[in-house]
Design a protein around this motif. Structure first.
Motif, short mmCIF file in Angstrom:
data_model
loop_
_atom_site.label_atom_id
_atom_site.label_comp_id
_atom_site.label_asym_id
_atom_site.label_seq_id
_atom_site.Cartn_x
_atom_site.Cartn_y
_atom_site.Cartn_z
N ASN A 96 26.08 18.79 -35.02
CA ASN A 96 24.86 18.00 -34.86
C ASN A 96 23.74 18.51 -35.76
OD1 ASN A 96 24.66 20.33 -33.34
ND2 ASN A 96 23.97 19.33 -31.47
N THR A 97 23.65 19.84 -35.93
CA THR A 97 22.62 20.41 -36.82
C THR A 97 22.85 19.96 -38.25
OG1 THR A 97 22.24 22.36 -35.44
CG2 THR A 97 21.70 22.57 -37.76
N VAL A 98 24.07 20.07 -38.71
CA VAL A 98 24.39 19.70 -40.10
C VAL A 98 24.15 18.23 -40.35
CG1 VAL A 98 26.27 19.51 -41.77
CG2 VAL A 98 26.07 21.57 -40.37
N LEU A 99 24.62 17.37 -39.46
CA LEU A 99 24.49 15.93 -39.66
C LEU A 99 23.04 15.45 -39.57
CD1 LEU A 99 27.62 14.59 -37.75
CD2 LEU A 99 27.30 14.79 -40.22
N ARG A 100 22.27 16.02 -38.65
CA ARG A 100 20.87 15.62 -38.53
C ARG A 100 20.09 16.01 -39.80
NH1 ARG A 100 19.64 17.18 -32.12
NH2 ARG A 100 21.46 16.05 -31.33
N GLU A 101 20.40 17.17 -40.36
CA GLU A 101 19.71 17.58 -41.59
C GLU A 101 20.13 16.69 -42.76
OE1 GLU A 101 18.64 21.52 -44.26
OE2 GLU A 101 20.13 21.68 -42.67
N GLU A 102 21.41 16.39 -42.86
CA GLU A 102 21.87 15.51 -43.93
C GLU A 102 21.18 14.15 -43.83
OE1 GLU A 102 26.12 15.30 -43.65
OE2 GLU A 102 26.42 17.31 -44.51
N GLY A 103 21.08 13.64 -42.61
CA GLY A 103 20.41 12.36 -42.42
C GLY A 103 18.93 12.42 -42.77
N PHE A 104 18.28 13.51 -42.37
CA PHE A 104 16.85 13.66 -42.67
C PHE A 104 16.61 13.65 -44.18
CE2 PHE A 104 13.20 16.50 -43.55
CZ PHE A 104 12.20 15.72 -43.00
N LEU A 105 17.39 14.41 -44.90
CA LEU A 105 17.23 14.47 -46.35
C LEU A 105 17.52 13.12 -47.01
CD1 LEU A 105 18.88 17.95 -47.05
CD2 LEU A 105 16.44 17.40 -46.96
N GLU A 106 18.48 12.40 -46.45
CA GLU A 106 18.78 11.06 -46.95
C GLU A 106 17.59 10.13 -46.73
OE1 GLU A 106 20.67 7.89 -48.68
OE2 GLU A 106 21.38 9.97 -48.65
N GLY A 107 17.01 10.17 -45.55
CA GLY A 107 15.87 9.32 -45.23
C GLY A 107 14.64 9.64 -46.04
N LEU A 108 14.57 10.87 -46.51
CA LEU A 108 13.39 11.34 -47.26
C LEU A 108 13.51 11.05 -48.76
CD1 LEU A 108 10.95 12.93 -46.05
CD2 LEU A 108 12.01 15.02 -46.95
N LYS A 109 14.66 10.60 -49.22
CA LYS A 109 14.96 10.49 -50.65
C LYS A 109 14.01 9.62 -51.45
CE LYS A 109 19.17 9.86 -52.07
NZ LYS A 109 20.59 9.46 -52.13
N SER A 110 13.37 8.67 -50.78
CA SER A 110 12.49 7.75 -51.50
C SER A 110 11.18 8.39 -51.95
CB SER A 110 12.17 6.52 -50.62
OG SER A 110 11.47 6.93 -49.45
N ARG A 111 10.91 9.62 -51.47
CA ARG A 111 9.65 10.29 -51.80
C ARG A 111 9.92 11.62 -52.52
NH1 ARG A 111 5.12 9.01 -48.74
NH2 ARG A 111 4.08 10.53 -50.08
N ASP A 112 9.86 11.61 -53.84
CA ASP A 112 10.10 12.86 -54.57
C ASP A 112 8.85 13.72 -54.68
OD1 ASP A 112 8.64 11.40 -56.40
OD2 ASP A 112 10.24 11.29 -57.90
N ASP A 113 7.72 13.22 -54.16
CA ASP A 113 6.48 14.00 -54.21
C ASP A 113 6.33 14.91 -53.00
OD1 ASP A 113 6.10 11.42 -52.79
OD2 ASP A 113 4.12 12.24 -52.37
N LEU A 114 7.16 14.70 -51.98
CA LEU A 114 7.08 15.52 -50.77
C LEU A 114 7.88 16.80 -50.95
CD1 LEU A 114 7.55 12.73 -48.07
CD2 LEU A 114 5.43 13.58 -49.08
N GLU A 115 7.41 17.88 -50.34
CA GLU A 115 8.07 19.18 -50.53
C GLU A 115 8.40 19.82 -49.18
OE1 GLU A 115 7.18 23.62 -52.44
OE2 GLU A 115 5.66 22.04 -52.58
N ILE A 116 9.67 20.19 -49.01
CA ILE A 116 10.07 20.98 -47.84
C ILE A 116 9.87 22.44 -48.21
CG2 ILE A 116 11.94 21.60 -46.28
CD1 ILE A 116 13.15 18.85 -46.79
#
Length: 202
Positions: A64-84
């Motif tokens: 669940n940890t791995v998949l939730r992170e993969e999904g989060f990064l996928e959902g964030l892909k449209s914004r390259d100006d945001l920084e984790i």
């Protein structure tokens, strides 16, 4: 081992919300990756330009940890100006989440624009630390909510801006329906995702 033993004995196995590493069974749950995507898309759609994000994961290595992170990064892909700026594990507990959040406050302070958590327990820890640091009105939080529990108050009070809503009551009901179909001799899928899944936010 228990699942494999049931298989050998001819006993049907249904896994609800979590899965076994071996054996044959029918799974009933929610799509972990979709949960992450919901959070990533929300942040992508509502963040200010150049916002900095701290991401709080669950227990390292679990599915669940791995998949939730993969999904989060996928959902964030449209914004390259945001920084984790940091990704740390809170082990799905409020206590560990508090420790990590305290470290973030010390290390980054006012640089933090968002804290995103992978469950509601860690969301509680984040809220409490930010309250104590007088930063709750400066940092935006995306967390989780389970109906009928205390974490709903965080959303009502605007302490948490956005939450993935997961109804475990609905999950249990879905599991019961799958079992009923099986015992009636009806065909069921290998994996059944619960019918109600949506995001809730202010």
């Amino acid at each position: 081992t228990a699942v494999e033993a049931c298989n050998k004995a001819g006993v049907p196995v249904f896994m609800v919300a979590s899965e076994s590493e071996g054996g044959e069974y029918k799974f009933v749950g929610f799509n972990e990756e979709d949960c992450g995507v919901v959070q990533g898309k929300y942040v992508a759609e509502h963040a200010e330009e150049g916002d900095k994000i701290c991401y709080l994961t669950g227990t390292p290595g679990t599915e669940n940890t791995v998949l939730r992170e993969e999904g989060f990064l996928e959902g964030l892909k449209s914004r390259d100006d945001l920084e984790i700026i940091s990704t740390q594990s809170g082990n799905y507990t409020a206590e560990d989440a508090m420790q990590v959040t305290e470290d973030w406050v010390q290390a980054y302070g006012d640089e933090i624009d968002w804290i995103v958590t992978q469950d509601n327990q860690m969301g509680q820890g984040v809220v409490e630390v930010l309250k104590a640091a007088n930063m709750l009105d400066k940092v935006r939080i995306s967390s989780w909510i389970v109906p009928g529990t205390w974490d709903a108050e965080y959303l009502k009070n605007d302490d948490v801006e956005h939450a993935v809503y997961v109804s475990f009551k609905t999950l249990g009901e879905t599991g019961a329906k799958v079992c009923e179909k099986f015992y009636k001799g009806e065909d069921i899928e290998e994996r059944t995702y619960m019918m109600i899944f949506f995001e809730q936010y202010q």
